[in-house]
Scaffold this motif. Structure first.
Motif, PDB file in Angstrom:
ATOM      1  N   THR A  47       9.499  10.282   7.017  1.00 39.70           N
ATOM      2  CA  THR A  47      10.033   9.095   7.481  1.00 39.70           C
ATOM      3  C   THR A  47       9.014   8.041   7.922  1.00 39.70           C
ATOM      4  O   THR A  47       9.422   7.023   8.765  1.00 39.70           O
ATOM      5  N   LEU A  48       7.839   8.246   7.591  1.00 40.62           N
ATOM      6  CA  LEU A  48       6.882   7.122   8.210  1.00 40.62           C
ATOM      7  C   LEU A  48       7.263   5.852   7.741  1.00 40.62           C
ATOM      8  O   LEU A  48       7.088   4.908   8.479  1.00 40.62           O
ATOM      9  N   PRO A  49       7.922   5.564   6.418  1.00 45.02           N
ATOM     10  CA  PRO A  49       8.106   4.210   6.037  1.00 45.02           C
ATOM     11  C   PRO A  49       9.290   3.554   7.104  1.00 45.02           C
ATOM     12  O   PRO A  49       9.305   2.378   7.269  1.00 45.02           O
ATOM     13  N   ALA A  50       9.962   4.477   7.970  1.00 34.19           N
ATOM     14  CA  ALA A  50      10.847   3.937   8.717  1.00 34.19           C
ATOM     15  C   ALA A  50      10.259   3.413  10.204  1.00 34.19           C
ATOM     16  O   ALA A  50      11.102   3.000  11.245  1.00 34.19           O
ATOM     17  N   VAL A  51       9.001   3.615  10.355  1.00 37.31           N
ATOM     18  CA  VAL A  51       8.331   3.128  11.582  1.00 37.31           C
ATOM     19  C   VAL A  51       8.338   1.605  11.660  1.00 37.31           C
ATOM     20  O   VAL A  51       7.724   1.122  10.632  1.00 37.31           O
ATOM     21  N   PRO A  52       8.670   1.048  12.643  1.00 44.26           N
ATOM     22  CA  PRO A  52       8.599  -0.666  12.702  1.00 44.26           C
ATOM     23  C   PRO A  52       7.206  -0.874  12.512  1.00 44.26           C
ATOM     24  O   PRO A  52       6.232  -0.438  13.147  1.00 44.26           O
ATOM     25  N   GLY A  53       7.097  -1.827  11.336  1.00 46.52           N
ATOM     26  CA  GLY A  53       5.681  -2.653  11.272  1.00 46.52           C
ATOM     27  C   GLY A  53       5.179  -2.059  10.032  1.00 46.52           C
ATOM     28  O   GLY A  53       3.965  -2.460   9.439  1.00 46.52           O
ATOM     29  N   VAL A  54       5.512  -0.765   9.579  1.00 47.23           N
ATOM     30  CA  VAL A  54       4.974  -0.250   8.275  1.00 47.23           C
ATOM     31  C   VAL A  54       5.353  -0.796   7.238  1.00 47.23           C
ATOM     32  O   VAL A  54       6.428  -1.124   6.763  1.00 47.23           O
ATOM     33  N   PHE A  55       4.486  -1.257   6.243  1.00 44.15           N
ATOM     34  CA  PHE A  55       4.723  -1.793   4.849  1.00 44.15           C
ATOM     35  C   PHE A  55       4.786  -1.007   3.797  1.00 44.15           C
ATOM     36  O   PHE A  55       3.698  -0.399   3.681  1.00 44.15           O
ATOM     37  N   THR A  56       5.665  -1.274   3.088  1.00 41.87           N
ATOM     38  CA  THR A  56       5.540  -0.318   1.819  1.00 41.87           C
ATOM     39  C   THR A  56       6.067  -1.203   0.529  1.00 41.87           C
ATOM     40  O   THR A  56       6.802  -2.166   0.657  1.00 41.87           O
ATOM     41  N   ALA A  57       5.405  -0.731  -0.533  1.00 43.32           N
ATOM     42  CA  ALA A  57       5.863  -1.452  -1.834  1.00 43.32           C
ATOM     43  C   ALA A  57       5.248  -0.592  -2.809  1.00 43.32           C
ATOM     44  O   ALA A  57       4.634   0.546  -2.832  1.00 43.32           O
ATOM     45  N   ARG A  58       5.790  -0.930  -4.054  1.00 42.03           N
ATOM     46  CA  ARG A  58       5.513  -0.414  -5.308  1.00 42.03           C
ATOM     47  C   ARG A  58       5.068  -1.289  -6.520  1.00 42.03           C
ATOM     48  O   ARG A  58       5.426  -2.566  -6.430  1.00 42.03           O
ATOM     49  N   ALA A  59       3.812  -0.901  -7.116  1.00 41.37           N
ATOM     50  CA  ALA A  59       3.264  -1.835  -8.173  1.00 41.37           C
ATOM     51  C   ALA A  59       2.489  -1.179  -8.852  1.00 41.37           C
ATOM     52  O   ALA A  59       2.070  -0.148  -8.816  1.00 41.37           O
ATOM     53  N   ARG A  60       2.216  -1.684 -10.294  1.00 41.91           N
ATOM     54  CA  ARG A  60       1.299  -1.099 -11.081  1.00 41.91           C
ATOM     55  C   ARG A  60      -0.156  -1.526 -10.906  1.00 41.91           C
ATOM     56  O   ARG A  60      -1.249  -0.776 -11.317  1.00 41.91           O
ATOM     57  N   ARG A  61      -0.161  -2.604 -10.467  1.00 45.65           N
ATOM     58  CA  ARG A  61      -1.524  -3.395 -10.301  1.00 45.65           C
ATOM     59  C   ARG A  61      -1.516  -3.887  -8.695  1.00 45.65           C
ATOM     60  O   ARG A  61      -0.685  -4.650  -8.402  1.00 45.65           O
ATOM     61  N   VAL A  62      -2.581  -3.413  -8.140  1.00 48.14           N
ATOM     62  CA  VAL A  62      -2.635  -3.700  -6.848  1.00 48.14           C
ATOM     63  C   VAL A  62      -3.936  -4.372  -6.233  1.00 48.14           C
ATOM     64  O   VAL A  62      -5.079  -3.652  -6.733  1.00 48.14           O
ATOM     65  N   VAL A  63      -4.054  -5.605  -5.785  1.00 50.67           N
ATOM     66  CA  VAL A  63      -5.265  -5.989  -5.139  1.00 50.67           C
ATOM     67  C   VAL A  63      -5.397  -5.965  -3.715  1.00 50.67           C
ATOM     68  O   VAL A  63      -4.438  -6.493  -3.016  1.00 50.67           O
ATOM     69  N   VAL A  64      -6.379  -5.334  -3.028  1.00 47.94           N
ATOM     70  CA  VAL A  64      -6.591  -5.513  -1.670  1.00 47.94           C
ATOM     71  C   VAL A  64      -7.860  -6.154  -1.195  1.00 47.94           C
ATOM     72  O   VAL A  64      -8.925  -5.708  -1.467  1.00 47.94           O
ATOM     73  N   ALA A  65      -7.573  -7.225  -0.263  1.00 51.39           N
ATOM     74  CA  ALA A  65      -8.898  -8.000   0.303  1.00 51.39           C
ATOM     75  C   ALA A  65      -8.652  -8.031   1.427  1.00 51.39           C
ATOM     76  O   ALA A  65      -7.887  -8.021   2.225  1.00 51.39           O
ATOM     77  N   HIS A  66      -9.979  -8.330   2.200  1.00 51.37           N
ATOM     78  CA  HIS A  66     -10.136  -8.281   3.662  1.00 51.37           C
ATOM     79  C   HIS A  66     -11.503  -9.039   3.680  1.00 51.37           C
ATOM     80  O   HIS A  66     -12.544  -9.022   3.022  1.00 51.37           O
TER      81      HIS A  66
END
Length: 296
Positions: free
Chosen positions: A244-263
């Protein structure tokens, strides 16, 4: 039936009934008992050995490749088998065994050998980032820092040293601002302790960061976990183990075939628990049903 056996003698905790020095003999006998007529064994001593062993097996002609090791060893061996159509048999031998647990493989060596020889061949997805494949999880941020500490500063393997690494990193690691782009959608900006791109569900030991992820659905589950404060840890830490981690307030979840992560600052990445060079931007792409693996 010719089987190429690849064993990492250093992976995971030592098993009393199968000492490290006896792993090759133990699995070789079990493979022959399950129908292997020829067993060609390779013992890995460092990075790249598993890759070379698969290449030699393919050149010589093989019916099955079986690997005893943890997620890092499996990553290297499986990466060399992508697109070959050959089935990979797995004997879980790591500290957490996230990939094998997610696939429902037995954790006992004897039972795992039986599945490796007589189970069902399943085609699963793989991920690709910066030219490197992954099969279970790829993480940027806190979990990569934990993996680096665990891999480089612990002489012992297993759950206790891993938990110790988590607590040591938690005291000093600060959350970052991540920009996450999913397929062609508008980028999402979030403050997070880490972002993990998931093909599988769990880190290991039942710690399911992406409980709804599937190995063969053609897409990633993306999870961004916010600042892990003591309050959040006490109130919600148990959710990592009951799905049930996705139920924690503030946790972001999504689905995709291509993901770009930048910082903004360069951070290392872990692929199936193995840590690689720091960077500020990465592109993750799914490769549908590109690895064949033996499952129950």
């Amino acid at each position: 039936m010719t089987v190429d056996l690849i064993v990492n003698p250093a992976s995971g905790p030592d098993l009393r009934r199968v000492p490290r020095r006896d792993r090759v003999d133990f699995v070789s006998r079990a493979l022959r008992a399950h129908g292997a007529t020829t067993v060609r064994a390779t013992v890995t001593t460092g990075q790249g050995d598993g890759l070379q062993a698969v290449r030699h097996a393919l050149e010589a002609g093989t019916d099955r490749v079986v690997v005893w090791g943890g997620d890092g060893t499996l990553n290297e061996v499986a990466g060399a088998m992508l697109g070959t159509g050959l089935a990979l048999g797995v004997v879980p031998g790591g500290s957490g065994n996230g990939l094998s647990r997610g696939l429902g493989l037995p954790q006992a060596p004897e039972a795992a050998v039986a599945v490796a020889m007589h189970g069902r061949a399943r085609d699963i997805d793989s991920g690709l980032v910066s030219g490197r494949p992954f099969f279970n999880l790829a993480g940027v941020g806190f979990d990569a820092a934990v993996a680096e500490r665990f891999n480089t500063r612990n002489l012992r393997r297993g759950l206790v040293p891993y938990v110790t690494s988590i607590l040591q990193e938690w005291r000093t690691f600060e959350p970052r601002r991540f920009t996450i782009t999913l397929d062609d959608h508008v980028p999402v900006v979030t403050e997070a302790h880490f972002v993990v791109v998931c093909n599988g569900q769990q880190y290991g030991h039942g710690a399911r960061v992406a409980p709804d992820a599937a190995f063969d659905d053609g897409q990633f589950d993306v999870v961004a976990v916010p600042h892990i404060t003591l309050s959040r840890l006490v109130r919600h830490g148990w959710r990592l183990f009951n799905g049930t981690l996705p139920a924690v307030p503030g946790v972001f979840t999504a689905r995709a075939r291509r993901v770009v992560v930048a910082h903004a600052d360069a951070l290392p990445i872990h692929l199936d628990g193995e840590v690689f060079d720091a960077d500020t931007r990465r592109i993750f792409e799914v490769r549908p049903r590109s690895l064949r693996v033996m499952v129950p």
